[in-house]
Every structure is written in structure tokens, then in C-alpha cells.
Write a protein that holds these residues in place. Structure first.
Motif, PDB file in Angstrom:
ATOM      1  N   THR A  11       1.663  28.596  48.608  1.00 25.82           N
ATOM      2  CA  THR A  11       2.381  27.348  48.384  1.00 25.82           C
ATOM      3  C   THR A  11       3.611  27.362  49.276  1.00 25.82           C
ATOM      4  OG1 THR A  11       1.647  27.221  46.096  1.00 25.82           O
ATOM      5  CG2 THR A  11       3.563  25.913  46.690  1.00 25.82           C
ATOM      6  N   LEU A  12       3.695  26.369  50.154  1.00 24.16           N
ATOM      7  CA  LEU A  12       4.872  26.227  50.998  1.00 24.16           C
ATOM      8  C   LEU A  12       5.905  25.449  50.204  1.00 24.16           C
ATOM      9  CD1 LEU A  12       6.429  26.427  53.666  1.00 24.16           C
ATOM     10  CD2 LEU A  12       5.281  24.331  54.365  1.00 24.16           C
ATOM     11  N   GLN A  13       7.076  26.039  50.040  1.00 24.65           N
ATOM     12  CA  GLN A  13       8.180  25.372  49.368  1.00 24.65           C
ATOM     13  C   GLN A  13       9.166  24.948  50.453  1.00 24.65           C
ATOM     14  OE1 GLN A  13       9.304  28.611  46.757  1.00 24.65           O
ATOM     15  NE2 GLN A  13       8.259  27.622  45.049  1.00 24.65           N
ATOM     16  N   ARG A  14       9.082  23.670  50.821  1.00 30.15           N
ATOM     17  CA  ARG A  14       9.931  23.149  51.890  1.00 30.15           C
ATOM     18  C   ARG A  14      11.263  22.715  51.302  1.00 30.15           C
ATOM     19  NH1 ARG A  14       7.883  19.526  56.784  1.00 30.15           N
ATOM     20  NH2 ARG A  14       9.731  19.840  58.042  1.00 30.15           N
ATOM     21  N   SER A  15      12.346  23.227  51.864  1.00 25.48           N
ATOM     22  CA  SER A  15      13.675  22.934  51.353  1.00 25.48           C
ATOM     23  C   SER A  15      13.938  21.434  51.364  1.00 25.48           C
ATOM     24  CB  SER A  15      14.726  23.654  52.199  1.00 25.48           C
ATOM     25  OG  SER A  15      16.013  23.361  51.726  1.00 25.48           O
ATOM     26  N   ASN A  16      14.493  20.956  50.246  1.00 28.39           N
ATOM     27  CA  ASN A  16      14.794  19.534  50.096  1.00 28.39           C
ATOM     28  C   ASN A  16      16.224  19.369  49.587  1.00 28.39           C
ATOM     29  OD1 ASN A  16      14.208  16.783  50.141  1.00 28.39           O
ATOM     30  ND2 ASN A  16      13.644  16.776  47.982  1.00 28.39           N
ATOM     31  N   GLY A  17      17.128  20.167  50.133  1.00 31.06           N
ATOM     32  CA  GLY A  17      18.525  20.072  49.721  1.00 31.06           C
ATOM     33  C   GLY A  17      18.806  20.886  48.470  1.00 31.06           C
ATOM     34  N   TYR A  18      19.709  20.385  47.641  1.00 33.43           N
ATOM     35  CA  TYR A  18      20.097  21.103  46.437  1.00 33.43           C
ATOM     36  C   TYR A  18      20.670  20.138  45.414  1.00 33.43           C
ATOM     37  CZ  TYR A  18      24.541  20.634  48.863  1.00 33.43           C
ATOM     38  OH  TYR A  18      25.622  20.128  49.531  1.00 33.43           O
ATOM     39  N   ASN A  21      19.350  19.433  59.618  1.00 37.35           N
ATOM     40  CA  ASN A  21      19.800  19.866  58.296  1.00 37.35           C
ATOM     41  C   ASN A  21      18.629  20.416  57.484  1.00 37.35           C
ATOM     42  OD1 ASN A  21      21.811  20.353  56.426  1.00 37.35           O
ATOM     43  ND2 ASN A  21      21.576  18.362  55.439  1.00 37.35           N
ATOM     44  N   GLN A  22      17.813  21.265  58.136  1.00 36.87           N
ATOM     45  CA  GLN A  22      16.641  21.847  57.496  1.00 36.87           C
ATOM     46  C   GLN A  22      16.778  23.362  57.465  1.00 36.87           C
ATOM     47  OE1 GLN A  22      13.812  20.307  60.302  1.00 36.87           O
ATOM     48  NE2 GLN A  22      13.102  18.759  58.873  1.00 36.87           N
ATOM     49  N   GLY A  23      16.051  23.978  56.568  1.00 37.63           N
ATOM     50  CA  GLY A  23      16.041  25.429  56.495  1.00 37.63           C
ATOM     51  C   GLY A  23      15.865  25.902  55.074  1.00 37.63           C
ATOM     52  N   GLY A  24      15.578  27.169  54.940  1.00 32.93           N
ATOM     53  CA  GLY A  24      15.393  27.731  53.615  1.00 32.93           C
ATOM     54  C   GLY A  24      13.992  27.570  53.071  1.00 32.93           C
ATOM     55  N   ASP A  25      13.021  27.286  53.944  1.00 30.56           N
ATOM     56  CA  ASP A  25      11.638  27.149  53.487  1.00 30.56           C
ATOM     57  C   ASP A  25      11.110  28.496  53.013  1.00 30.56           C
ATOM     58  OD1 ASP A  25      11.928  24.558  54.332  1.00 30.56           O
ATOM     59  OD2 ASP A  25      10.607  24.744  56.054  1.00 30.56           O
ATOM     60  N   ARG A  26      10.225  28.457  52.012  1.00 29.58           N
ATOM     61  CA  ARG A  26       9.678  29.685  51.434  1.00 29.58           C
ATOM     62  C   ARG A  26       8.172  29.548  51.252  1.00 29.58           C
ATOM     63  NH1 ARG A  26      13.245  30.651  46.059  1.00 29.58           N
ATOM     64  NH2 ARG A  26      11.765  29.118  45.338  1.00 29.58           N
ATOM     65  N   PHE A  27       7.513  30.695  51.198  1.00 27.51           N
ATOM     66  CA  PHE A  27       6.100  30.769  50.836  1.00 27.51           C
ATOM     67  C   PHE A  27       6.001  31.515  49.526  1.00 27.51           C
ATOM     68  CE2 PHE A  27       5.655  30.014  55.323  1.00 27.51           C
ATOM     69  CZ  PHE A  27       4.549  29.188  55.395  1.00 27.51           C
ATOM     70  N   THR A  44       7.378  35.984  46.731  1.00 25.44           N
ATOM     71  CA  THR A  44       8.012  34.869  47.424  1.00 25.44           C
ATOM     72  C   THR A  44       8.602  35.396  48.720  1.00 25.44           C
ATOM     73  OG1 THR A  44       8.548  33.774  45.337  1.00 25.44           O
ATOM     74  CG2 THR A  44       9.806  33.087  47.272  1.00 25.44           C
ATOM     75  N   TRP A  45       8.391  34.656  49.805  1.00 18.06           N
ATOM     76  CA  TRP A  45       8.821  35.067  51.141  1.00 18.06           C
ATOM     77  C   TRP A  45       9.624  33.935  51.789  1.00 18.06           C
ATOM     78  CZ3 TRP A  45       6.913  39.768  53.386  1.00 18.06           C
ATOM     79  CH2 TRP A  45       6.024  40.467  52.569  1.00 18.06           C
ATOM     80  N   LEU A  46      10.759  34.258  52.372  1.00 18.94           N
ATOM     81  CA  LEU A  46      11.615  33.299  53.061  1.00 18.94           C
ATOM     82  C   LEU A  46      11.253  33.255  54.544  1.00 18.94           C
ATOM     83  CD1 LEU A  46      14.199  31.478  52.943  1.00 18.94           C
ATOM     84  CD2 LEU A  46      15.482  33.540  53.575  1.00 18.94           C
ATOM     85  N   VAL A  47      11.168  32.052  55.110  1.00 19.40           N
ATOM     86  CA  VAL A  47      10.949  31.906  56.551  1.00 19.40           C
ATOM     87  C   VAL A  47      12.261  32.256  57.241  1.00 19.40           C
ATOM     88  CG1 VAL A  47      10.390  30.319  58.432  1.00 19.40           C
ATOM     89  CG2 VAL A  47       9.213  30.111  56.234  1.00 19.40           C
ATOM     90  N   VAL A  48      12.245  33.305  58.075  1.00 19.67           N
ATOM     91  CA  VAL A  48      13.473  33.757  58.737  1.00 19.67           C
ATOM     92  C   VAL A  48      13.487  33.485  60.237  1.00 19.67           C
ATOM     93  CG1 VAL A  48      14.078  35.486  57.013  1.00 19.67           C
ATOM     94  CG2 VAL A  48      12.598  36.128  58.923  1.00 19.67           C
ATOM     95  N   GLN A  49      12.328  33.222  60.824  1.00 20.56           N
ATOM     96  CA  GLN A  49      12.287  32.980  62.272  1.00 20.56           C
ATOM     97  C   GLN A  49      10.988  32.290  62.642  1.00 20.56           C
ATOM     98  OE1 GLN A  49      14.727  34.087  64.654  1.00 20.56           O
ATOM     99  NE2 GLN A  49      13.606  32.865  66.112  1.00 20.56           N
TER     100      GLN A  49
END
Length: 130
Positions: free
Chosen positions: A21-28, A86-92, A107-112
Motif C-alpha cells: 500500500t502506497l501511502q502518499r503524503s497529503n499534508g497534516y 510541497n511533496q514528500g514523506g511517502d511510505r510503503f 512500513t518503509w519511508l521513501v528516502v530517494q
């Protein structure tokens, strides 16, 4: 031309694709005490998880990124930190069904972003604490 689409069937015979499951950052969301809780949009994905090459490990080490690292290939154009948008912090997030034991429930964070093309990309991901 989607090269990933052409070769993924052959690669999948050796190293099976796994659901994630890709968790795409949508702010906070900001709480009344000022604390922030990240918000995510989720989408099911099928990914190819592989080890990083020595050159990729050296590159990430130069960026001071360490820990348990892997590489994922997937369809689409995904990003890690992208300040202009203003994107970032996506996780798998990996479930428990159809996933190798070492990935189950993690859970894994996209770092690069290692490679990005119009139809596919490869991303470096870092294991996160539960």
C-alpha cells in the motif's frame, strides 16, 4: 517505451512482485496543542523489492541515509521529498498476505528517487520503526 513493463514478467519469475500500500503524503492535521499528525492518501500497488547495489548504498551513505534499506520498482512517477511541489514523506506499507516474511507488517519511508521515467520508477526505501 515502458521498459519496466517489458521486463517485469521475466524478473517476476525469479523475484516475485509483492502487494503493498502506497501511502502518499497529503499534508497534516494540526491538533489544538499544536501537534501535527501526517495525513496520507492510500493506493494499492504491486512492487518489485530488491537489494540496493553497492553504488546505490555508497550514494545514500554520502547523503547520510542509513538503516535497513531496499529498492522498489513500481509503475508510475513517484517522488520522495519534492520541495517545489510541497511533496514528500511517502511510505510503503506491506501487509501479511503474499509478502515475504522479512517484509510482513512493515512500513518503509521513501528516502530517494533512484530512477524516474514517465511510466515507472525505482525508489530507495528505509525501514521505519513500528
Amino acid at each position: 517505451m515502458n521498459l519496466h513493463g517489458i521486463v517485469s514478467g521475466v524478473i517476476g519469475a525469479v523475484n516475485p512482485h509483492v502487494p503493498a500500500t502506497l501511502q502518499r503524503s497529503n499534508g497534516y492535521a494540526t491538533a489544538s496543542d499544536g501537534g501535527r499528525t501526517p495525513a496520507y492518501l492510500t493506493s494499492p500497488q504491486t512492487v518489485q523489492v530488491q537489494a540496493l547495489s553497492a553504488k546505490e548504498i555508497q550514494h545514500l551513505d554520502g547523503l547520510n541515509i542509513s538503516g535497513v534499506l531496499r529498492k522498489v520498482y513500481l509503475n508510475g512517477d513517484w517522488r520522495s521529498v519534492y520541495r517545489p511541489g510541497n511533496q514528500g514523506g511517502d511510505r510503503f506499507q506491506f501487509g501479511t498476505t503474499g509478502v515475504p516474511v522479512n517484509l510482513q507488517g512493515t512500513t518503509w519511508l521513501v528516502v530517494q528517487v533512484l530512477e524516474t521515467w514517465p511510466d515507472w520508477c525505482s525508489l530507495a526505501i528505509q525501514l521505519q520503526m513500528s
